[in-house]
Design a protein around this motif. Structure first.
Motif, mmCIF file in Angstrom:
data_model
loop_
_atom_site.group_PDB
_atom_site.id
_atom_site.type_symbol
_atom_site.label_atom_id
_atom_site.label_comp_id
_atom_site.label_asym_id
_atom_site.label_seq_id
_atom_site.Cartn_x
_atom_site.Cartn_y
_atom_site.Cartn_z
ATOM 1 N N ILE A 159 38.691 33.064 30.547
ATOM 2 C CA ILE A 159 38.350 31.910 29.700
ATOM 3 C C ILE A 159 39.417 30.819 29.841
ATOM 4 N N GLU A 160 40.690 31.216 29.906
ATOM 5 C CA GLU A 160 41.774 30.245 30.092
ATOM 6 C C GLU A 160 41.615 29.507 31.419
ATOM 7 N N SER A 161 41.230 30.259 32.461
ATOM 8 C CA SER A 161 41.018 29.614 33.762
ATOM 9 C C SER A 161 39.841 28.649 33.707
ATOM 10 N N ILE A 162 38.815 28.991 32.910
ATOM 11 C CA ILE A 162 37.663 28.086 32.745
ATOM 12 C C ILE A 162 38.099 26.799 32.059
ATOM 13 N N ILE A 163 38.911 26.928 31.029
ATOM 14 C CA ILE A 163 39.402 25.743 30.305
ATOM 15 C C ILE A 163 40.209 24.844 31.245
ATOM 16 N N TYR A 184 32.470 32.384 37.932
ATOM 17 C CA TYR A 184 32.349 32.581 36.485
ATOM 18 C C TYR A 184 30.966 33.115 36.124
ATOM 19 N N ILE A 185 29.955 32.544 36.771
ATOM 20 C CA ILE A 185 28.576 32.977 36.477
ATOM 21 C C ILE A 185 28.389 34.442 36.848
ATOM 22 N N PHE A 186 28.789 34.832 38.057
ATOM 23 C CA PHE A 186 28.656 36.221 38.497
ATOM 24 C C PHE A 186 29.453 37.167 37.593
ATOM 25 N N PHE A 187 30.665 36.755 37.258
ATOM 26 C CA PHE A 187 31.540 37.617 36.457
ATOM 27 C C PHE A 187 30.908 37.937 35.106
ATOM 28 N N PHE A 188 30.502 36.881 34.398
ATOM 29 C CA PHE A 188 29.992 37.104 33.040
ATOM 30 C C PHE A 188 28.601 37.732 33.036
ATOM 31 N N SER A 209 33.146 41.069 43.367
ATOM 32 C CA SER A 209 33.170 41.003 44.838
ATOM 33 C C SER A 209 32.358 39.819 45.351
ATOM 34 N N LEU A 210 31.199 39.544 44.722
ATOM 35 C CA LEU A 210 30.413 38.379 45.132
ATOM 36 C C LEU A 210 31.188 37.084 44.859
ATOM 37 N N GLY A 211 31.883 37.037 43.721
ATOM 38 C CA GLY A 211 32.720 35.871 43.415
ATOM 39 C C GLY A 211 33.813 35.674 44.440
#
Length: 464
Positions: A159-163, A184-188, A209-211
């Motif tokens: 989340i910090e990296s997203i911010i 981010y999309i794949f991770f969440f 891995s896809l990310g």
């Protein structure tokens, strides 16, 4: 062997991530801080996926290893999960803040490293207190009261990296924006699907891995890094050359100013020598130069042309150095022979100054400032525009100052009388247009122009 989780996605994820890491090591080995942190993130991700597969197997088969070792293995897995989140955060920071100060970097790492250390300590505590997970009497893996917090730090880092990504997105190029967004999309999505929809399928590893694979297409290639390095070196070289050029330019400007000062001082001294030949004409050369300078400015002369005309005015009578003071200071009317000697100062002055080839204006003014517009002047009896323009300008100024100065054989005329004489000489003795412009120049002052000598040449001589 009993396995309650579907590890096929994790095995595929492990293979994909190992291939990505190998590609980076072989083809993307550079000094780029972004690539270095991405490589560390890949290594940690591989370890995480491998630990996830291993702990699934050991949890479902508790007799494979002692349960206390299995508990440590699970603790390491969760710690590594937090480390993966931290390394991805570091990768994002290296892209978002390429020129960050060391002080701010220290603060960032102090805070986030401290959180990681606290989490590691809490995992050690879990080994004795069972706050996150434990093994029951049947050695079955069980969730503790704070189990939901076991992935909190990992999610917090993401989340910090997203911010940071949102705040500093201008520092991400298009490929990096697309790659980060996809990660981010794949991770969440895979994390939530595993948590709430497919609890027995290890999907989160596959999302990571896809990310990683998507990010691979956005990192800096060696050629790009070398290009950036070369461009930076060229920029530094350019800055260095510009500095050297500026230094040399300043040196040349100082040298030019020194030569200019030397020229001015030399010609000024020469003008003093010329005027000293006759105390009645003391200051004549300076006044003629000043009038000529101001008049030429009205006529469109600028910069060097104006400056050169000023200096030419200073030495327009240099030929009088070769004329006997007895003749120059004679209080009575000159004889015809004496008048011819006086007239020779133009030829003598021209001959003296013709050696200064770079400034032909000096010779032209000295030689031809007594030519008349009607062709009856001396020494060459030039007519109209045959007379050099600069000599026609000085002729008007020289005549005005001569008429308004006391001479050994007569008193000075008033300014009004001198202006009338100039006006009367239009087309015969003087260039009509230049006379008109001189008269306009004269009347641009409220009092006599003779009171504004310094002002007339201030822009040319710097007030010297």
């Amino acid at each position: 062997m009993n396995i309650t989780y579907d590890i096929s996605f994790s095995l595929a994820a492990l293979i994909i991530t190992i291939i990505v890491l190998a590609t980076v090591i072989i083809h993307y080995s550079t000094t780029s801080i972004v690539n270095k942190r991405y490589k560390l993130f890949l290594i940690a991700s591989i370890v995480l996926i491998a630990l996830d597969i291993l702990t699934v197997i050991t949890n479902d088969n508790p007799t494979l290893i002692p349960h206390h070792l299995n508990k440590i293995l699970n603790g390491i897995y969760f710690i590594n999960g937090a480390l993966v989140g931290f390394l991805f955060l570091s990768y994002s920071v290296s892209v978002a803040y390429p020129n960050e100060t060391k002080a701010r970097k220290r603060i960032f790492y102090l805070i986030n490293n401290s959180l990681l250390v606290i989490f590691i300590i809490s995992m050690i505590v879990n080994h004795f207190v069972d706050i996150y997970f434990y093994y029951d009497d049947n050695l079955i893996y069980s969730k503790g009261p704070l189990y939901l917090l076991v992935n909190l730090l990992t999610i917090a880092y993401v989340i910090e990296s997203i911010i940071i990504f949102i705040i500093r997105r201008k520092n991400f190029n298009k490929k990096q924006i697309l790659a980060s967004t996809t990660f981010y999309i794949f991770f969440f999505i895979t994390f939530l699907l595993q948590l709430f929809v497919f609890p027995k399928v290890l999907l989160s590893d596959f999302g990571i891995s896809l990310g990683c694979l998507i990010i691979l297409f956005s990192i800096e290639t060696p050629d790009y890094v070398n290009l950036v390095k070369t461009l930076k070196e060229l920029e530094e070289l350019k800055a260095s050359l510009e500095e050297q050029v500026q230094e040399r330019t300043n040196e040349l400007a100082n040298e030019k100013q020194s030569y200019k000062d030397l020229t001015s001082e030399t010609l000024t001294s020469l003008a003093h020598v010329i005027d000293a030949k006759d105390h009645y004409t003391n200051g004549h050369s300076f006044r003629v130069a000043a009038y000529a300078c101001a008049l030429a400015s009205r006529l469109g002369f600028v910069n060097q042309d104006l400056e050169q005309l000023y200096f030419a005015g200073l030495v327009h009578d240099v030929g009088k150095i070769g004329i006997s003071e007895t003749i120059i200071r004679k209080p009575a009317k000159l004889s015809e022979q004496e008048y011819e000697i006086i007239k020779s100062h133009t030829t003598l002055g021209g001959d003296i100054l013709k050696g200064i080839k770079k400034f032909k204006i000096f010779e032209d003014v000295a030689r031809f400032h007594h030519e008349r517009y009607d062709g009856l002047g001396y020494p060459k009896k030039l007519k109209g525009e045959e007379i050099p323009y600069v000599a026609r300008i000085v002729a008007v100024c020289d005549s005005f100052d001569a008429m308004t100065s006391d001479r050994s054989y007569r008193k000075a005329l008033s300014d009004d009388q001198a202006l009338k004489e100039l006006f009367a000489g239009k087309g015969t003795q003087f260039d009509p247009y230049i006379v008109d412009e001189f008269i306009k120049l004269y009347y641009s002052f409220e009092d006599s122009i003779r009171n504004h000598i310094d002002e007339l040449v201030e822009n040319v001589t710097g007030g010297k």
